[in-house]
Scaffold this motif. Structure first.
Motif, PDB file in Angstrom:
ATOM      1  N   ARG A 182       0.819  -1.216   0.000  1.00 28.59           N
ATOM      2  CA  ARG A 182       0.000   0.000   0.000  1.00 28.59           C
ATOM      3  C   ARG A 182       0.849   1.261   0.000  1.00 28.59           C
ATOM      4  O   ARG A 182       0.427   2.304  -0.507  1.00 28.59           O
ATOM      5  CB  ARG A 182      -0.930   0.023   1.223  1.00 28.59           C
ATOM      6  CG  ARG A 182      -2.020  -1.012   1.227  1.00 28.59           C
ATOM      7  CD  ARG A 182      -3.097  -0.657   2.272  1.00 28.59           C
ATOM      8  NE  ARG A 182      -2.512  -0.391   3.590  1.00 28.59           N
ATOM      9  CZ  ARG A 182      -2.358  -1.323   4.538  1.00 28.59           C
ATOM     10  NH1 ARG A 182      -2.724  -2.580   4.297  1.00 28.59           N
ATOM     11  NH2 ARG A 182      -1.836  -1.003   5.703  1.00 28.59           N
ATOM     12  N   GLN A 183       2.040   1.182   0.611  1.00 29.64           N
ATOM     13  CA  GLN A 183       2.898   2.365   0.756  1.00 29.64           C
ATOM     14  C   GLN A 183       4.272   2.074   0.131  1.00 29.64           C
ATOM     15  O   GLN A 183       5.221   1.696   0.825  1.00 29.64           O
ATOM     16  CB  GLN A 183       3.073   2.702   2.236  1.00 29.64           C
ATOM     17  CG  GLN A 183       1.764   2.857   3.001  1.00 29.64           C
ATOM     18  CD  GLN A 183       1.987   2.972   4.498  1.00 29.64           C
ATOM     19  OE1 GLN A 183       2.862   3.713   4.954  1.00 29.64           O
ATOM     20  NE2 GLN A 183       1.205   2.243   5.282  1.00 29.64           N
ATOM     21  N   PRO A 184       4.414   2.216  -1.169  1.00 28.74           N
ATOM     22  CA  PRO A 184       5.676   1.891  -1.841  1.00 28.74           C
ATOM     23  C   PRO A 184       6.874   2.677  -1.281  1.00 28.74           C
ATOM     24  O   PRO A 184       8.010   2.186  -1.314  1.00 28.74           O
ATOM     25  CB  PRO A 184       5.407   2.267  -3.301  1.00 28.74           C
ATOM     26  CG  PRO A 184       3.923   2.232  -3.435  1.00 28.74           C
ATOM     27  CD  PRO A 184       3.374   2.656  -2.109  1.00 28.74           C
ATOM     28  N   GLU A 185       6.613   3.874  -0.766  1.00 32.82           N
ATOM     29  CA  GLU A 185       7.718   4.687  -0.242  1.00 32.82           C
ATOM     30  C   GLU A 185       8.245   4.169   1.097  1.00 32.82           C
ATOM     31  O   GLU A 185       9.315   4.580   1.556  1.00 32.82           O
ATOM     32  CB  GLU A 185       7.262   6.138  -0.080  1.00 32.82           C
ATOM     33  CG  GLU A 185       6.297   6.410   1.084  1.00 32.82           C
ATOM     34  CD  GLU A 185       4.864   5.957   0.840  1.00 32.82           C
ATOM     35  OE1 GLU A 185       4.028   6.090   1.764  1.00 32.82           O
ATOM     36  OE2 GLU A 185       4.576   5.468  -0.279  1.00 32.82           O
ATOM     37  N   LEU A 186       7.503   3.266   1.721  1.00 25.82           N
ATOM     38  CA  LEU A 186       7.885   2.783   3.056  1.00 25.82           C
ATOM     39  C   LEU A 186       9.200   2.015   3.021  1.00 25.82           C
ATOM     40  O   LEU A 186       9.993   2.086   3.964  1.00 25.82           O
ATOM     41  CB  LEU A 186       6.767   1.895   3.618  1.00 25.82           C
ATOM     42  CG  LEU A 186       6.977   1.334   5.026  1.00 25.82           C
ATOM     43  CD1 LEU A 186       7.156   2.457   6.041  1.00 25.82           C
ATOM     44  CD2 LEU A 186       5.785   0.448   5.420  1.00 25.82           C
ATOM     45  N   ARG A 187       9.465   1.293   1.920  1.00 26.93           N
ATOM     46  CA  ARG A 187      10.692   0.495   1.810  1.00 26.93           C
ATOM     47  C   ARG A 187      11.931   1.367   1.990  1.00 26.93           C
ATOM     48  O   ARG A 187      12.785   1.093   2.840  1.00 26.93           O
ATOM     49  CB  ARG A 187      10.717  -0.216   0.457  1.00 26.93           C
ATOM     50  CG  ARG A 187      12.007  -0.984   0.177  1.00 26.93           C
ATOM     51  CD  ARG A 187      11.960  -1.578  -1.228  1.00 26.93           C
ATOM     52  NE  ARG A 187      10.906  -2.583  -1.333  1.00 26.93           N
ATOM     53  CZ  ARG A 187      11.124  -3.880  -1.166  1.00 26.93           C
ATOM     54  NH1 ARG A 187      12.347  -4.318  -0.883  1.00 26.93           N
ATOM     55  NH2 ARG A 187      10.145  -4.738  -1.294  1.00 26.93           N
ATOM     56  N   ALA A 188      12.037   2.429   1.212  1.00 31.93           N
ATOM     57  CA  ALA A 188      13.196   3.309   1.307  1.00 31.93           C
ATOM     58  C   ALA A 188      13.250   3.990   2.671  1.00 31.93           C
ATOM     59  O   ALA A 188      14.330   4.189   3.241  1.00 31.93           O
ATOM     60  CB  ALA A 188      13.169   4.351   0.191  1.00 31.93           C
ATOM     61  N   GLY A 189      12.088   4.324   3.211  1.00 27.76           N
ATOM     62  CA  GLY A 189      12.061   4.960   4.515  1.00 27.76           C
ATOM     63  C   GLY A 189      12.601   4.062   5.614  1.00 27.76           C
ATOM     64  O   GLY A 189      13.331   4.519   6.499  1.00 27.76           O
ATOM     65  N   LEU A 190      12.251   2.780   5.565  1.00 31.36           N
ATOM     66  CA  LEU A 190      12.735   1.855   6.580  1.00 31.36           C
ATOM     67  C   LEU A 190      14.250   1.624   6.465  1.00 31.36           C
ATOM     68  O   LEU A 190      14.944   1.506   7.470  1.00 31.36           O
ATOM     69  CB  LEU A 190      11.993   0.515   6.457  1.00 31.36           C
ATOM     70  CG  LEU A 190      10.518   0.520   6.875  1.00 31.36           C
ATOM     71  CD1 LEU A 190       9.860  -0.810   6.534  1.00 31.36           C
ATOM     72  CD2 LEU A 190      10.389   0.803   8.372  1.00 31.36           C
ATOM     73  N   ILE A 191      14.753   1.579   5.249  1.00 25.67           N
ATOM     74  CA  ILE A 191      16.184   1.340   5.060  1.00 25.67           C
ATOM     75  C   ILE A 191      17.015   2.532   5.521  1.00 25.67           C
ATOM     76  O   ILE A 191      18.112   2.374   6.069  1.00 25.67           O
ATOM     77  CB  ILE A 191      16.472   1.013   3.576  1.00 25.67           C
ATOM     78  CG1 ILE A 191      15.899  -0.365   3.227  1.00 25.67           C
ATOM     79  CG2 ILE A 191      17.969   1.070   3.275  1.00 25.67           C
ATOM     80  CD1 ILE A 191      15.972  -0.716   1.762  1.00 25.67           C
ATOM     81  N   GLY A 192      16.505   3.730   5.320  1.00 28.75           N
ATOM     82  CA  GLY A 192      17.301   4.918   5.640  1.00 28.75           C
ATOM     83  C   GLY A 192      17.024   5.537   6.989  1.00 28.75           C
ATOM     84  O   GLY A 192      17.641   6.548   7.358  1.00 28.75           O
ATOM     85  N   ARG A 193      16.128   4.944   7.771  1.00 30.53           N
ATOM     86  CA  ARG A 193      15.681   5.592   8.999  1.00 30.53           C
ATOM     87  C   ARG A 193      16.738   5.554  10.109  1.00 30.53           C
ATOM     88  O   ARG A 193      16.983   6.550  10.784  1.00 30.53           O
ATOM     89  CB  ARG A 193      14.385   4.942   9.491  1.00 30.53           C
ATOM     90  CG  ARG A 193      13.678   5.745  10.556  1.00 30.53           C
ATOM     91  CD  ARG A 193      12.375   5.051  10.999  1.00 30.53           C
ATOM     92  NE  ARG A 193      11.420   4.869   9.908  1.00 30.53           N
ATOM     93  CZ  ARG A 193      10.202   4.335  10.075  1.00 30.53           C
ATOM     94  NH1 ARG A 193       9.818   3.929  11.290  1.00 30.53           N
ATOM     95  NH2 ARG A 193       9.384   4.212   9.049  1.00 30.53           N
ATOM     96  N   ALA A 194      17.372   4.419  10.352  1.00 33.37           N
ATOM     97  CA  ALA A 194      18.329   4.277  11.462  1.00 33.37           C
ATOM     98  C   ALA A 194      19.623   5.031  11.171  1.00 33.37           C
ATOM     99  O   ALA A 194      20.056   5.123  10.018  1.00 33.37           O
ATOM    100  CB  ALA A 194      18.627   2.808  11.718  1.00 33.37           C
ATOM    101  N   GLY A 195      20.238   5.566  12.204  1.00 36.41           N
ATOM    102  CA  GLY A 195      21.506   6.275  12.076  1.00 36.41           C
ATOM    103  C   GLY A 195      22.601   5.615  12.896  1.00 36.41           C
ATOM    104  O   GLY A 195      22.343   4.749  13.739  1.00 36.41           O
ATOM    105  N   ALA A 196      23.825   6.048  12.668  1.00 38.20           N
ATOM    106  CA  ALA A 196      24.979   5.432  13.329  1.00 38.20           C
ATOM    107  C   ALA A 196      24.924   5.557  14.841  1.00 38.20           C
ATOM    108  O   ALA A 196      25.467   4.709  15.560  1.00 38.20           O
ATOM    109  CB  ALA A 196      26.271   6.059  12.795  1.00 38.20           C
ATOM    110  N   ASP A 197      24.278   6.592  15.344  1.00 36.00           N
ATOM    111  CA  ASP A 197      24.220   6.809  16.786  1.00 36.00           C
ATOM    112  C   ASP A 197      23.075   6.051  17.462  1.00 36.00           C
ATOM    113  O   ASP A 197      22.971   6.062  18.695  1.00 36.00           O
ATOM    114  CB  ASP A 197      24.082   8.303  17.100  1.00 36.00           C
ATOM    115  CG  ASP A 197      25.372   9.053  16.823  1.00 36.00           C
ATOM    116  OD1 ASP A 197      26.454   8.451  16.942  1.00 36.00           O
ATOM    117  OD2 ASP A 197      25.294  10.252  16.477  1.00 36.00           O
ATOM    118  N   ASP A 198      22.228   5.416  16.689  1.00 36.22           N
ATOM    119  CA  ASP A 198      21.127   4.669  17.282  1.00 36.22           C
ATOM    120  C   ASP A 198      21.632   3.381  17.931  1.00 36.22           C
ATOM    121  O   ASP A 198      22.618   2.776  17.474  1.00 36.22           O
ATOM    122  CB  ASP A 198      20.080   4.317  16.221  1.00 36.22           C
ATOM    123  CG  ASP A 198      19.279   5.534  15.774  1.00 36.22           C
ATOM    124  OD1 ASP A 198      19.083   6.442  16.601  1.00 36.22           O
ATOM    125  OD2 ASP A 198      18.875   5.582  14.598  1.00 36.22           O
TER     126      ASP A 198
END
Length: 646
Positions: A182-198
């Motif tokens: 339903r949300q094609p943009e969710l894939r890229a969002g999940l991959i890029g969400r976490a950062g090195a400081d998390d």
């Protein structure tokens, strides 16, 4: 859009030199660069199931979307409990995609101890491998109100459960896939969400001196530690790994999952712990990590197997192995081998060493390591003599377990090697080992007092005593807090002596007494399997651990081990008396940690009567020990224990 095109269309967080800055980023890179390469394998009903990196990323994205649908959010812990399973590993990375973090728990932790490992990160959601773990979590929920949602992987026995908040992992994945569609943009969002400081994982200290502390490791800690290990040649790209270590131990998360994803290895998961030895032979990993006790057990297996073998095989073993060990001693001393020694080594590899390595599943183990405690020379030399390049490493959970390691060409039994690239080691005025590196954690979870005590000016106070040799090789003596003195002023570290006694395959646990006392004594716990086989070979009958431990022949066996260690001890620090305990120290009884480290304060309190008898001239002591049965019930085991003078 094809799967490959979809994977290459997203970007991920990167370090300054362009490498992935998170485990999620490394997973996405693997799926983009080598989509068909096998990243995970798991044996199920005897058949190896495989996940390419592309398939693994798709499954993990679905789990992440499903976990988010169930309410897992940034900064929250996901309790994970069970044996090694591919989908449990996937869920750990999926939590990272949401900027949450897994908090794995040892699967043998009883329900009453669970709240200790759910204190931090508000874990409202838990993932359990099977019915046994679900039942424990339901009991925990009754006591504490958490976890609100229990996700299970193996559905056997759970389908009839009517309690609220129990969800199958399959259902969570189904919901996640629907969201992704339903949300094609969710894939890229999940991959890029976490950062090195998390935070990438929340582990717990062993708790040898009190309640275990929460140890959060961040993506940058693990990325830095593994980069350091790779730069030193300890890790390599595209390894074959064997995922059998406890998931709540730093060794599994960093050496298996972290290194596997960051270095594009293949992570092989056994069908069950009971089949791990068989599955290990099929995998034949190129990298293998095991605790010293596990290597001791392997040596015992070989010795037992040879004792039960044909006369010809025993003669070949007895001819080649002593020569192989002597040859390895020369190699480690930097001496050149003679032509005849090289010929014997070549023939021995064909008829003895190679078959033994194949039998153990280590025929391809180019990099083999051990750590956590000292290893006996006999075990260490045996495996190196087989051609397995076994080395010792040194580290703690607070350093991602990656601080120092031996390098080929500078392997010596008493050191743990030099600091890895990117790691600084120094010894302070009190003899404590200090570590500084990008792999060092930022501090304990919600414990500023403990953090302030552990970290100073960027240096981690390890709590270990040691020294650096002229070539900068590190020697670890034991815990600074365990340095004690006898009543005559002799300084010693009990753990150092205990480890030397445990070099014997016949002793599983030992507790040394002597602080504030005139001399040293010990409580010994035999290794039931090794001593049992030894007894059977000598036609010594027994019906239980308790009965075997009190046999006069077994006392004489342990006395010989103690006497051998005494030969290398200063006279005032020789062990004068000992008792064979009629049970082993047990984590369920609170006597050792889940990683089998001695809880000395518990031992000294629980066995005070035995310790007193070791010093008051008694020839025996009647003792009533508390025991915990496999089903969780508790009982008492009373025995008259003989006190043996060395």
């Amino acid at each position: 859009m094809t799967a490959a095109a979809d994977h290459t269309a997203v970007d991920w967080p990167r370090t300054a030199d362009g490498h992935p800055a998170t485990l999620v980023g490394a997973l996405a890179r693997n799926a983009a660069e080598t989509p068909k390469r096998i990243g995970f394998r798991e044996r199920d009903f005897g058949v190896w199931q495989e996940w390419s990196w592309a398939r693994a990323l798709d499954d993990i994205l679905a789990i992440a979307a499903g976990l988010e649908h169930l309410g897992l959010g940034a900064g929250e812990a996901l309790t994970v409990v069970g044996d090694n399973r591919v989908r449990l590993y996937f869920a750990m990375i999926a939590a990272n995609m949401l900027r949450a973090f897994p908090s794995p728990v040892f699967p043998d932790v009883p329900a009453e101890e669970f709240p200790i490992y759910m204190r931090f990160g508000t874990p409202r959601i838990a993932l359990a491998e099977d019915q046994e773990q679900v039942d424990k979590l339901l009991e925990v929920r009754q006591r504490t109100g958490r976890p609100e949602i229990i996700i299970y992987d193996d559905r056997r026995g759970i389908s009839a459960y009517a309690q609220d908040g129990i969800v199958s992992l399959d259902e969570a994945i189904r919901r996640g896939r629907e969201r992704l569609e339903r949300q094609p943009e969710l894939r890229a969002g999940l991959i890029g969400r976490a950062g090195a400081d998390d935070i990438t994982v929340l582990l717990y200290s062993s708790g040898t001196t009190g309640t275990p502390k929460g140890i959060p490791l961040r993506h940058r800690n693990i990325v830095s530690g593994i980069a350091n290990a790779e730069a030193g040649g300890y890790f390599r790209q595209n390894e074959e790994l064997f995922a059998y270590l406890p998931t709540a131990w730093v060794g599994d998360f960093v050496f298996t999952l972290g290194a596997g994803v960051l270095l594009q290895a293949t992570i092989n998961v056994p069908e069950r712990q009971e089949t791990a030895l068989h599955d290990l032979r099929e995998v034949a990993p190129t990298f293998y990590l095991a605790a010293p006790r596990a290597w001791d057990n392997m040596l015992t297996r070989v010795q037992v197997g040879m004792a039960d073998s044909t006369p010809l095989k025993r003669r070949l073993f007895d001819f080649f192995m002593p020569r192989a060990i002597a040859t390895e001693r020369k190699r480690m001393a930097g001496k050149a081998l003679t032509v005849s020694e090289r010929i014997v080594a070549g023939v021995g590899d064909v008829v003895i060493y190679g078959p033994i390595k194949d039998y153990l599943g280590l025929s391809r183990a180019e990099r083999a390591f051990t750590g956590g405690e000292a290893m006996g020379d006999e075990t260490f030399l045996f495996f190196r003599a087989l051609g397995i390049k076994l080395k010792q490493f040194y580290g703690q959970t607070e350093t991602c377990a990656l601080s120092a390691a031996q390098g080929e060409g500078s392997v010596r039994g008493h050191t743990v090697g030099r600091a890895m690239p990117g790691v600084e080691v120094r010894i302070d005025d009190t003899g404590e080992i200090l570590i500084r590196s990008g792999s060092v954690f930022d501090g304990y979870f919600d414990d500023p007092a403990a953090t302030e005590k552990a970290l100073a000016d960027g240096w981690l106070r390890t709590g270990d005593a040691g020294y650096l040799e002229e070539d900068d090789s590190l020697v670890v003596l034991g815990r600074v807090s365990e340095v004690v003195r006898t009543s005559t002023g002799e300084r010693f570290i009990p753990n150092f002596i205990e480890n030397r006694l445990k070099f014997s395959p016949f002793l599983r646990n030992v507790a040394i007494f002597g602080a504030g006392r005139p001399e040293l004594t010990a409580i010994a716990c035999i290794d039931y399997d090794a001593v049992g086989h030894w007894a059977e070979q000598r036609s010594i009958s027994y019906a239980s651990y308790a009965e075997l431990s009190q046999k006069p022949e077994v006392y004489a066996l342990v006395a010989d081990i103690v006497a051998k260690v005494n030969e290398s001890q200063p006279e005032p620090l020789c062990i004068r008396r000992f008792v064979n305990l009629h049970k082993d120290f047990d984590a369920d009884d609170g006597e050792v940690t889940r990683t089998r480290k001695l809880r000395r304060n518990v031992i000294e309190t629980s066995y005070a009567a035995v310790a007193d008898a070791l010093y008051d001239g008694s020839e025996s002591v009647s003792f009533d020990a508390a025991i915990t049965y496999d089903g969780g019930g508790r009982g008492r085991l009373r025995r008259e224990l003989r006190i043996w003078k060395v």
